[in-house]
Write a protein that holds these residues in place. Structure first.
Motif, PDB file in Angstrom:
ATOM      1  N   LEU A   1       0.047   3.461   0.284  1.00  0.00           N
ATOM      2  CA  LEU A   1       1.268   3.127  -0.459  1.00  0.00           C
ATOM      3  C   LEU A   1       1.301   1.659  -0.856  1.00  0.00           C
ATOM      4  CD1 LEU A   1       3.861   5.038   1.740  1.00  0.00           C
ATOM      5  CD2 LEU A   1       2.778   5.814  -0.390  1.00  0.00           C
ATOM      6  N   GLY A   2       0.625   0.822  -0.083  1.00  0.00           N
ATOM      7  CA  GLY A   2       0.620  -0.609  -0.360  1.00  0.00           C
ATOM      8  C   GLY A   2      -0.086  -1.364   0.744  1.00  0.00           C
ATOM      9  N   ILE A   3      -0.179  -2.666   0.554  1.00  0.00           N
ATOM     10  CA  ILE A   3      -0.767  -3.532   1.573  1.00  0.00           C
ATOM     11  C   ILE A   3       0.138  -4.736   1.777  1.00  0.00           C
ATOM     12  CG2 ILE A   3      -3.151  -2.831   1.114  1.00  0.00           C
ATOM     13  CD1 ILE A   3      -3.488  -5.602  -0.321  1.00  0.00           C
ATOM     14  N   LEU A   4       0.053  -5.282   2.965  1.00  0.00           N
ATOM     15  CA  LEU A   4       0.742  -6.521   3.287  1.00  0.00           C
ATOM     16  C   LEU A   4      -0.307  -7.472   3.844  1.00  0.00           C
ATOM     17  CD1 LEU A   4       3.559  -7.908   3.619  1.00  0.00           C
ATOM     18  CD2 LEU A   4       3.443  -7.186   5.988  1.00  0.00           C
ATOM     19  N   THR A   5      -0.353  -8.683   3.320  1.00  0.00           N
ATOM     20  CA  THR A   5      -1.322  -9.661   3.811  1.00  0.00           C
ATOM     21  C   THR A   5      -0.599 -10.859   4.410  1.00  0.00           C
ATOM     22  OG1 THR A   5      -1.503 -10.958   1.774  1.00  0.00           O
ATOM     23  CG2 THR A   5      -2.924  -8.993   1.950  1.00  0.00           C
ATOM     24  N   ASP A   6      -1.350 -11.644   5.178  1.00  0.00           N
ATOM     25  CA  ASP A   6      -0.795 -12.883   5.734  1.00  0.00           C
ATOM     26  C   ASP A   6      -0.222 -13.757   4.629  1.00  0.00           C
ATOM     27  OD1 ASP A   6      -1.464 -12.322   8.351  1.00  0.00           O
ATOM     28  OD2 ASP A   6      -3.302 -13.497   8.327  1.00  0.00           O
ATOM     29  N   GLY A   7      -0.955 -13.866   3.537  1.00  0.00           N
ATOM     30  CA  GLY A   7      -0.510 -14.691   2.419  1.00  0.00           C
ATOM     31  C   GLY A   7       0.781 -14.176   1.809  1.00  0.00           C
ATOM     32  N   ASP A   8       0.886 -12.858   1.660  1.00  0.00           N
ATOM     33  CA  ASP A   8       2.126 -12.266   1.133  1.00  0.00           C
ATOM     34  C   ASP A   8       3.292 -12.618   2.039  1.00  0.00           C
ATOM     35  OD1 ASP A   8       0.637 -10.921  -0.853  1.00  0.00           O
ATOM     36  OD2 ASP A   8       0.355  -9.185   0.467  1.00  0.00           O
TER      37      ASP A   8
ATOM     38  N   VAL B   1     -10.258   0.895   1.182  1.00  0.00           N
ATOM     39  CA  VAL B   1     -11.170   1.879   0.602  1.00  0.00           C
ATOM     40  C   VAL B   1     -10.443   3.211   0.589  1.00  0.00           C
ATOM     41  CG1 VAL B   1     -13.422   2.991   0.777  1.00  0.00           C
ATOM     42  CG2 VAL B   1     -13.151   0.600   1.503  1.00  0.00           C
ATOM     43  N   ILE B   2     -10.284   3.769  -0.617  1.00  0.00           N
ATOM     44  CA  ILE B   2      -9.566   5.032  -0.779  1.00  0.00           C
ATOM     45  C   ILE B   2     -10.459   6.043  -1.488  1.00  0.00           C
ATOM     46  CG2 ILE B   2      -7.269   3.968  -0.802  1.00  0.00           C
ATOM     47  CD1 ILE B   2      -7.320   4.224  -3.892  1.00  0.00           C
ATOM     48  N   ASP B   3     -10.139   7.321  -1.288  1.00  0.00           N
ATOM     49  CA  ASP B   3     -10.855   8.358  -2.029  1.00  0.00           C
ATOM     50  C   ASP B   3     -10.135   8.585  -3.356  1.00  0.00           C
ATOM     51  OD1 ASP B   3      -8.633   9.988  -1.489  1.00  0.00           O
ATOM     52  OD2 ASP B   3      -9.685  11.218  -0.018  1.00  0.00           O
ATOM     53  N   TYR B   4     -10.590   9.582  -4.112  1.00  0.00           N
ATOM     54  CA  TYR B   4     -10.035   9.826  -5.446  1.00  0.00           C
ATOM     55  C   TYR B   4      -8.596  10.333  -5.424  1.00  0.00           C
ATOM     56  CZ  TYR B   4     -14.693   8.941  -7.176  1.00  0.00           C
ATOM     57  OH  TYR B   4     -15.890   8.336  -7.464  1.00  0.00           O
ATOM     58  N   GLU B   5      -8.128  10.794  -4.266  1.00  0.00           N
ATOM     59  CA  GLU B   5      -6.735  11.226  -4.140  1.00  0.00           C
ATOM     60  C   GLU B   5      -5.831  10.100  -3.639  1.00  0.00           C
ATOM     61  OE1 GLU B   5      -9.136  13.546  -2.508  1.00  0.00           O
ATOM     62  OE2 GLU B   5      -9.268  14.361  -4.545  1.00  0.00           O
ATOM     63  N   GLY B   6      -6.399   8.940  -3.359  1.00  0.00           N
ATOM     64  CA  GLY B   6      -5.620   7.812  -2.877  1.00  0.00           C
ATOM     65  C   GLY B   6      -5.477   7.762  -1.365  1.00  0.00           C
ATOM     66  N   THR B   7      -6.247   8.595  -0.654  1.00  0.00           N
ATOM     67  CA  THR B   7      -6.205   8.616   0.804  1.00  0.00           C
ATOM     68  C   THR B   7      -7.033   7.462   1.359  1.00  0.00           C
ATOM     69  OG1 THR B   7      -5.985  11.011   0.760  1.00  0.00           O
ATOM     70  CG2 THR B   7      -6.663  10.024   2.845  1.00  0.00           C
ATOM     71  N   LEU B   8      -6.442   6.726   2.286  1.00  0.00           N
ATOM     72  CA  LEU B   8      -7.128   5.589   2.896  1.00  0.00           C
ATOM     73  C   LEU B   8      -8.287   6.079   3.761  1.00  0.00           C
ATOM     74  CD1 LEU B   8      -7.079   2.486   3.289  1.00  0.00           C
ATOM     75  CD2 LEU B   8      -5.657   2.902   5.315  1.00  0.00           C
TER      76      LEU B   8
ATOM     77  N   ALA C   1      -2.520  -5.471   6.465  1.00  0.00           N
ATOM     78  CA  ALA C   1      -2.100  -4.180   7.009  1.00  0.00           C
ATOM     79  C   ALA C   1      -2.005  -3.211   5.833  1.00  0.00           C
ATOM     80  CB  ALA C   1      -0.759  -4.281   7.723  1.00  0.00           C
ATOM     81  N   CYS C   2      -2.570  -2.035   6.002  1.00  0.00           N
ATOM     82  CA  CYS C   2      -2.492  -0.987   4.987  1.00  0.00           C
ATOM     83  C   CYS C   2      -1.317  -0.075   5.343  1.00  0.00           C
ATOM     84  CB  CYS C   2      -3.787  -0.182   4.946  1.00  0.00           C
ATOM     85  SG  CYS C   2      -5.230  -1.178   4.490  1.00  0.00           S
ATOM     86  N   ILE C   3      -0.441   0.159   4.385  1.00  0.00           N
ATOM     87  CA  ILE C   3       0.743   0.978   4.607  1.00  0.00           C
ATOM     88  C   ILE C   3       0.484   2.346   3.996  1.00  0.00           C
ATOM     89  CG2 ILE C   3       3.232   1.172   4.245  1.00  0.00           C
ATOM     90  CD1 ILE C   3       3.206  -1.932   3.832  1.00  0.00           C
ATOM     91  N   VAL C   4       0.636   3.385   4.822  1.00  0.00           N
ATOM     92  CA  VAL C   4       0.325   4.747   4.385  1.00  0.00           C
ATOM     93  C   VAL C   4       1.504   5.679   4.643  1.00  0.00           C
ATOM     94  CG1 VAL C   4      -2.159   4.451   4.780  1.00  0.00           C
ATOM     95  CG2 VAL C   4      -0.716   5.364   6.610  1.00  0.00           C
TER      96      VAL C   4
END
Length: 132
Positions: free
Chosen positions: A48-55, A109-116, A38-41
């Motif tokens: 802002l971060g990601i959460l994975t099954d493994g995490d 995948v993000i752009d140069y401003e960090g936008t998902l 899951a991508c957290i925005v």
């Protein structure tokens, strides 16, 4: 030369959650789209971060509190805050190489401003490379 943007999944097919979503809802979103991430925005779609099954599994084993209390934590509290990412104009072969080196299935995948902008999943990326 194939670019990440040609293969990445669009945002509507990517598990994306807000920064105040609880862990239980994050897991539900991951399950709904059948991906282990899951991508957290924030409100502007900045990653802002990601959460994975493994995490989630690793945290579950470490956290010393009741399961029900753990599931109502903010997902961001348990997220990777500086995830490995790709940019839309990266070469697909390079992104897949990084995924192999880091042993990960998905790259936000993000752009140069960090936008998902989307998510690169390993299976479709390898399939495209094999067909090229």
């Amino acid at each position: 030369m194939i670019l990440v943007s040609e293969v990445m999944m669009s945002l509507d097919k990517t598990p994306v959650i807000g920064k105040t979503v609880i862990l239980k809802e994050a897991l539900e979103e991951m399950g709904r789209l059948r991906l282990g991430i899951a991508c957290i925005v924030d409100s502007t779609n900045k990653l802002l971060g990601i959460l994975t099954d493994g995490d989630f599994r690793r945290k579950l084993l470490k956290v010393q509190k009741p399961f029900s209390a753990f599931l109502v934590d903010d997902a961001l509290k348990h997220a990777i805050l500086s995830p490995i990412t790709a940019q839309p104009d990266d070469k697909l072969a390079n992104a897949v190489k990084v995924m192999g080196q880091k042993q990960i299935w998905d790259l936000p995948v993000i752009d140069y401003e960090g936008t998902l902008k989307g998510l690169l999943h390993l299976h479709p990326a390898v399939q495209v490379l094999l067909e090229a």
